[in-house]
Design a protein around this motif. Structure first.
Motif, mmCIF file in Angstrom:
data_model
loop_
_atom_site.group_PDB
_atom_site.id
_atom_site.type_symbol
_atom_site.label_atom_id
_atom_site.label_comp_id
_atom_site.label_asym_id
_atom_site.label_seq_id
_atom_site.Cartn_x
_atom_site.Cartn_y
_atom_site.Cartn_z
ATOM 1 N N GLU A 337 0.817 -1.211 0.000
ATOM 2 C CA GLU A 337 0.000 0.000 0.000
ATOM 3 C C GLU A 337 0.853 1.263 0.000
ATOM 4 O OE1 GLU A 337 0.011 -1.588 4.309
ATOM 5 O OE2 GLU A 337 -0.061 -2.398 2.257
ATOM 6 N N HIS A 338 2.081 1.175 0.480
ATOM 7 C CA HIS A 338 2.972 2.329 0.438
ATOM 8 C C HIS A 338 3.427 2.610 -0.992
ATOM 9 C CE1 HIS A 338 4.244 2.592 4.950
ATOM 10 N NE2 HIS A 338 2.936 2.450 4.790
ATOM 11 N N LEU A 339 3.685 1.548 -1.754
ATOM 12 C CA LEU A 339 4.017 1.755 -3.164
ATOM 13 C C LEU A 339 2.813 2.338 -3.904
ATOM 14 C CD1 LEU A 339 5.871 1.584 -5.584
ATOM 15 C CD2 LEU A 339 5.212 -0.814 -5.861
ATOM 16 N N ALA A 340 1.618 1.869 -3.582
ATOM 17 C CA ALA A 340 0.420 2.419 -4.212
ATOM 18 C C ALA A 340 0.299 3.914 -3.937
ATOM 19 C CB ALA A 340 -0.822 1.691 -3.700
ATOM 20 N N HIS A 341 0.629 4.332 -2.715
ATOM 21 C CA HIS A 341 0.562 5.750 -2.362
ATOM 22 C C HIS A 341 1.616 6.549 -3.136
ATOM 23 C CE1 HIS A 341 -0.182 9.308 0.023
ATOM 24 N NE2 HIS A 341 1.081 9.348 0.412
ATOM 25 N N LEU A 342 2.800 5.974 -3.298
ATOM 26 C CA LEU A 342 3.848 6.645 -4.070
ATOM 27 C C LEU A 342 3.396 6.849 -5.513
ATOM 28 C CD1 LEU A 342 6.782 7.691 -4.469
ATOM 29 C CD2 LEU A 342 7.402 5.321 -5.030
ATOM 30 N N ILE A 343 2.843 5.814 -6.122
ATOM 31 C CA ILE A 343 2.409 5.916 -7.519
ATOM 32 C C ILE A 343 1.331 6.984 -7.658
ATOM 33 C CG2 ILE A 343 1.300 4.669 -9.411
ATOM 34 C CD1 ILE A 343 2.633 2.102 -8.234
ATOM 35 N N GLU A 344 0.390 7.003 -6.733
ATOM 36 C CA GLU A 344 -0.662 8.014 -6.765
ATOM 37 C C GLU A 344 -0.074 9.423 -6.658
ATOM 38 O OE1 GLU A 344 -4.693 9.249 -4.217
ATOM 39 O OE2 GLU A 344 -3.545 7.453 -3.706
ATOM 40 N N THR A 345 0.921 9.576 -5.794
ATOM 41 C CA THR A 345 1.567 10.882 -5.605
ATOM 42 C C THR A 345 2.268 11.326 -6.884
ATOM 43 O OG1 THR A 345 1.897 10.434 -3.249
ATOM 44 C CG2 THR A 345 3.274 12.137 -4.248
ATOM 45 N N VAL A 346 2.992 10.414 -7.514
ATOM 46 C CA VAL A 346 3.728 10.761 -8.739
ATOM 47 C C VAL A 346 2.749 11.074 -9.867
ATOM 48 C CG1 VAL A 346 5.324 9.883 -10.496
ATOM 49 C CG2 VAL A 346 5.754 9.429 -8.063
ATOM 50 N N HIS A 347 1.692 10.298 -9.988
ATOM 51 C CA HIS A 347 0.707 10.540 -11.045
ATOM 52 C C HIS A 347 0.024 11.898 -10.891
ATOM 53 C CE1 HIS A 347 -0.089 6.112 -12.453
ATOM 54 N NE2 HIS A 347 1.146 6.517 -12.660
ATOM 55 N N ALA A 348 -0.096 12.373 -9.660
ATOM 56 C CA ALA A 348 -0.811 13.638 -9.418
ATOM 57 C C ALA A 348 0.075 14.862 -9.598
ATOM 58 C CB ALA A 348 -1.394 13.641 -8.005
ATOM 59 N N PHE A 349 1.378 14.670 -9.776
ATOM 60 C CA PHE A 349 2.307 15.793 -9.871
ATOM 61 C C PHE A 349 2.390 16.282 -11.314
ATOM 62 C CE2 PHE A 349 6.455 17.834 -10.239
ATOM 63 C CZ PHE A 349 6.527 18.593 -9.079
ATOM 64 N N ASP A 350 1.942 17.502 -11.539
ATOM 65 C CA ASP A 350 1.938 18.102 -12.873
ATOM 66 C C ASP A 350 3.263 18.824 -13.097
ATOM 67 O OD1 ASP A 350 1.457 19.413 -15.248
ATOM 68 O OD2 ASP A 350 -0.558 20.079 -14.686
ATOM 69 N N ARG A 351 3.993 18.418 -14.124
ATOM 70 C CA ARG A 351 5.323 18.981 -14.392
ATOM 71 C C ARG A 351 5.284 20.192 -15.330
ATOM 72 N NH1 ARG A 351 9.033 16.265 -16.939
ATOM 73 N NH2 ARG A 351 10.766 16.684 -15.500
#
Length: 356
Positions: A337-351
């Motif tokens: 679930e920690h990896l899932a949270h990381l992926i969600e965080t990265v996906h939400a970051f607009d570059r």
């Protein structure tokens, strides 16, 4: 200048985000995959391992394909990586290897005689099971726009294990061998280079869409020794992978002192461990994509720390193409679930600049 990616296999399918970033596009979102994402932190992997040994999983195409696909069923990752091991091609050379849990070489290299006894197998002999696993994974991923990464060990790192015989804190036997038997070391590296080329080209023929070359022990060497015993052989491997329509990724662990030399390698992506920020690395590679570089131990921390540290890496990756990854393999203790949270965080970051 950004490399021009090849057309996708299916002209109706857009080039996947991971491949666009690997070819040099400064994408509006960083794609994410994780080293060792297919493996021991997942309960579904442990269920397979309970009925098959590590080598059985690697050498059985159906099992290797299943383990490769497991994290993609659980997480919205942007790439798959073949389940295998960097030691895989050495078996076809006549090397006996066990895992306990790391690799153990039954007869470590100690002389030129040992090196001369090593075979240079024909391409079809090296790992046909791995090539079949690639074909199985590609069939499963058809239409999902998720590319498959193949990989291998750099000649230097393979030589490190062959000479040392097992994992080590200092790898003193290997480092001494380079000085005491330099001619023999070069003979060994020549053989490993040819086998690596044949092995990785076989993965590309089978359908791998990118190749990562792991140089896990490059950081042991000073610049002059790296130039003598690593740079020419790694260069030859990477040059042999050019023209296959697959981006080339190189990871040297603990090697920040070598980045001025690594910048000479022919590659598209530089994978960076966690020891130095991406903003410090980018000046060495202004025309390349950076990959990395969250400390894997961060994934053992609470979710708010994971998000904070992920944002730090994402901000450091701005200013050029960036593929988000860990700075090394995911730790076995990592809660999924920690990896899932990381992926969600990265996906939400607009570059995109106007959003930052």
């Amino acid at each position: 200048m950004m490399a021009v990616p090849p057309a996708p296999d299916n002209p109706l399918t857009e080039t996947p985000l991971f491949l666009r970033a690997a070819w040099g596009e400064d994408t509006s979102r960083a794609p994410i995959w994780v080293m060792r994402q297919a493996g021991r932190y997942l309960p579904e992997y442990l269920a397979v391992k309970a009925r098959a040994s590590f080598w059985e999983m690697v050498r059985t195409p159906e099992l290797a394909a299943e383990v490769t696909l497991q994290p993609l069923r659980r997480f919205p990752l942007d790439a798959a990586i073949l389940f295998s091991d960097i030691m895989t091609p050495l078996q076809a050379m006549g090397v006996r290897i066990e895992f306990n849990p790391g690799p153990l070489i039954a007869e470590p290299i100690r002389s030129l005689r040992h090196i001369e006894a090593l075979r240079v197998p024909e391409p079809e002999e090296i790992a046909p099971f791995g090539e079949e696993a690639i074909r199985l994974v590609r069939r499963e991923l058809e239409g999902k726009n998720i590319p498959l990464i193949g990989f291998g060990g750099a000649p230097l790192t393979l030589a490190t294990y062959l000479i040392q015989g097992s994992g080590s804190k200092e790898y003193e036997a290997f480092r001494a061998f380079l000085r005491q038997e330099p001619a023999a070391a070069h003979t060994l590296l020549e053989k490993l280079t040819e086998v690596s080329i044949r092995y990785l080209q076989g993965q590309l023929r089978a359908g791998a869409q990118a190749i990562q070359l792991f140089d896990s022990w490059a950081g042991l060497l000073d610049e002059a020794t790296y130039r003598a015993f690593a740079l020419p052989y790694t260069t030859r491997v990477l040059e042999a992978l050019a023209g296959w329509g697959a981006p080339r990724i190189y990871l040297a662990v603990g090697a920040s002192h070598l980045y001025p030399v690594i910048a000479e390698l022919p590659l598209e992506v530089v994978s960076v461990d966690w020891r130095l920020g991406l903003e410090r690395i980018r000046p060495y590679f202004p025309q390349r994509t950076l990959q990395g570089n969250l400390d894997p131990a961060v994934l053992l921390a609470p979710p708010e720390v994971i998000a904070q540290e992920a944002h730090r890496v994402l901000r450091a990756g701005l200013g050029g193409p960036h593929i988000f990854n860990l700075g090394h393999g995911i730790l076995r203790q990592t809660p999924p679930e920690h990896l899932a949270h990381l992926i969600e965080t990265v996906h939400a970051f607009d570059r995109t600049p106007e959003q930052i």
